[in-house]
Design a protein around this motif. Structure first.
Motif, PDB file in Angstrom:
ATOM      1  N   PRO A  10       0.945  -1.259  -0.092  1.00  0.00           N
ATOM      2  CA  PRO A  10       0.108   0.135   0.148  1.00  0.00           C
ATOM      3  C   PRO A  10       0.885   1.075   0.071  1.00  0.00           C
ATOM      4  O   PRO A  10       1.894   1.224   0.531  1.00  0.00           O
ATOM      5  N   ASP A  11       0.492   2.101  -0.656  1.00  0.00           N
ATOM      6  CA  ASP A  11       1.004   3.511  -0.849  1.00  0.00           C
ATOM      7  C   ASP A  11       0.116   4.521  -0.224  1.00  0.00           C
ATOM      8  O   ASP A  11      -1.017   4.610  -0.631  1.00  0.00           O
ATOM      9  N   VAL A  12       0.259   5.317   0.830  1.00  0.00           N
ATOM     10  CA  VAL A  12      -0.477   6.171   1.499  1.00  0.00           C
ATOM     11  C   VAL A  12       0.103   7.654   1.225  1.00  0.00           C
ATOM     12  O   VAL A  12       1.209   7.946   1.252  1.00  0.00           O
ATOM     13  N   LEU A  13      -0.848   8.374   0.315  1.00  0.00           N
ATOM     14  CA  LEU A  13      -0.457   9.763  -0.034  1.00  0.00           C
ATOM     15  C   LEU A  13      -1.408  10.566   0.910  1.00  0.00           C
ATOM     16  O   LEU A  13      -2.719  10.278   1.282  1.00  0.00           O
ATOM     17  N   LEU A  14      -0.670  11.780   1.223  1.00  0.00           N
ATOM     18  CA  LEU A  14      -1.368  12.741   2.007  1.00  0.00           C
ATOM     19  C   LEU A  14      -1.562  14.046   1.383  1.00  0.00           C
ATOM     20  O   LEU A  14      -0.467  14.385   0.538  1.00  0.00           O
ATOM     21  N   ILE A  15      -2.723  14.546   1.147  1.00  0.00           N
ATOM     22  CA  ILE A  15      -2.904  15.948   0.340  1.00  0.00           C
ATOM     23  C   ILE A  15      -3.335  16.906   1.393  1.00  0.00           C
ATOM     24  O   ILE A  15      -4.284  16.719   1.962  1.00  0.00           O
ATOM     25  N   SER A  16      -2.878  18.036   0.966  1.00  0.00           N
ATOM     26  CA  SER A  16      -2.856  19.330   1.762  1.00  0.00           C
ATOM     27  C   SER A  16      -3.357  20.512   0.776  1.00  0.00           C
ATOM     28  O   SER A  16      -2.636  20.613  -0.218  1.00  0.00           O
ATOM     29  N   TYR A  17      -4.400  21.081   1.103  1.00  0.00           N
ATOM     30  CA  TYR A  17      -5.012  22.245  -0.019  1.00  0.00           C
ATOM     31  C   TYR A  17      -5.099  23.443   0.936  1.00  0.00           C
ATOM     32  O   TYR A  17      -5.976  23.439   1.989  1.00  0.00           O
ATOM     33  N   ASP A  18      -4.647  24.583   0.408  1.00  0.00           N
ATOM     34  CA  ASP A  18      -4.713  25.885   0.990  1.00  0.00           C
ATOM     35  C   ASP A  18      -5.045  27.019   0.328  1.00  0.00           C
ATOM     36  O   ASP A  18      -4.497  27.047  -0.494  1.00  0.00           O
ATOM     37  N   ASP A  19      -6.420  27.506   0.229  1.00  0.00           N
ATOM     38  CA  ASP A  19      -6.649  28.777  -0.641  1.00  0.00           C
ATOM     39  C   ASP A  19      -6.932  29.844   0.378  1.00  0.00           C
ATOM     40  O   ASP A  19      -7.539  30.832  -0.142  1.00  0.00           O
ATOM     41  N   ILE A  63      -0.436  20.394  -1.743  1.00  0.00           N
ATOM     42  CA  ILE A  63       0.923  19.642  -1.540  1.00  0.00           C
ATOM     43  C   ILE A  63       0.603  18.137  -1.287  1.00  0.00           C
ATOM     44  O   ILE A  63      -0.457  17.858  -0.744  1.00  0.00           O
ATOM     45  N   VAL A  64       1.548  17.269  -2.067  1.00  0.00           N
ATOM     46  CA  VAL A  64       1.318  16.016  -1.947  1.00  0.00           C
ATOM     47  C   VAL A  64       2.381  15.282  -1.132  1.00  0.00           C
ATOM     48  O   VAL A  64       3.550  15.684  -1.471  1.00  0.00           O
ATOM     49  N   GLY A  65       2.092  14.569  -0.044  1.00  0.00           N
ATOM     50  CA  GLY A  65       3.224  13.869   0.831  1.00  0.00           C
ATOM     51  C   GLY A  65       2.988  12.443   0.661  1.00  0.00           C
ATOM     52  O   GLY A  65       1.660  11.846   0.367  1.00  0.00           O
ATOM     53  N   ARG A  66       3.847  11.845   0.882  1.00  0.00           N
ATOM     54  CA  ARG A  66       4.036  10.154   0.924  1.00  0.00           C
ATOM     55  C   ARG A  66       4.268   9.941   2.429  1.00  0.00           C
ATOM     56  O   ARG A  66       5.257  10.275   2.767  1.00  0.00           O
ATOM     57  N   LYS A  67       3.322   8.820   3.159  1.00  0.00           N
ATOM     58  CA  LYS A  67       3.538   8.329   4.510  1.00  0.00           C
ATOM     59  C   LYS A  67       4.795   7.621   4.234  1.00  0.00           C
ATOM     60  O   LYS A  67       5.037   6.483   3.381  1.00  0.00           O
ATOM     61  N   GLY A  68       5.840   7.782   4.941  1.00  0.00           N
ATOM     62  CA  GLY A  68       7.146   7.027   5.172  1.00  0.00           C
ATOM     63  C   GLY A  68       7.170   6.260   6.280  1.00  0.00           C
ATOM     64  O   GLY A  68       6.337   5.981   6.941  1.00  0.00           O
ATOM     65  N   LYS A  69       8.583   5.805   6.361  1.00  0.00           N
ATOM     66  CA  LYS A  69       8.771   4.869   7.824  1.00  0.00           C
ATOM     67  C   LYS A  69       8.393   5.715   9.199  1.00  0.00           C
ATOM     68  O   LYS A  69       8.824   7.099   8.992  1.00  0.00           O
TER      69      LYS A  69
END
Length: 59
Positions: free
Chosen positions: A6-15, A24-30
């Motif tokens: 599984p690949d977990v992506l975290l998305i943050s949006y600010d307007d 911003i797109v982030g990836r959950k790592g170790k």
């Protein structure tokens, strides 16, 4: 691209806090730490946010 599980992506949006929308797109790592993968701003950020959040009639 090789599958590693599984690949977990975290998305943050600010307007609100900036004069230009930012996504911003982030990836959950170790150990649960997030690493930024990419960032978008202006119209591109708005377009991606809409694509990710507006339901398109699929159930």
């Amino acid at each position: 691209m090789e599958k590693k599980g599984p690949d977990v992506l975290l998305i943050s949006y600010d307007d609100i806090s900036n004069d230009k929308p930012v996504l911003i797109v982030g990836r959950k790592g170790k150990r649960g730490l997030a690493h930024i993968v990419n960032a978008f701003q202006d119209e591109e950020a708005e377009e991606l946010y809409k694509k990710l959040t507006i339901q398109t009639g699929r159930n």
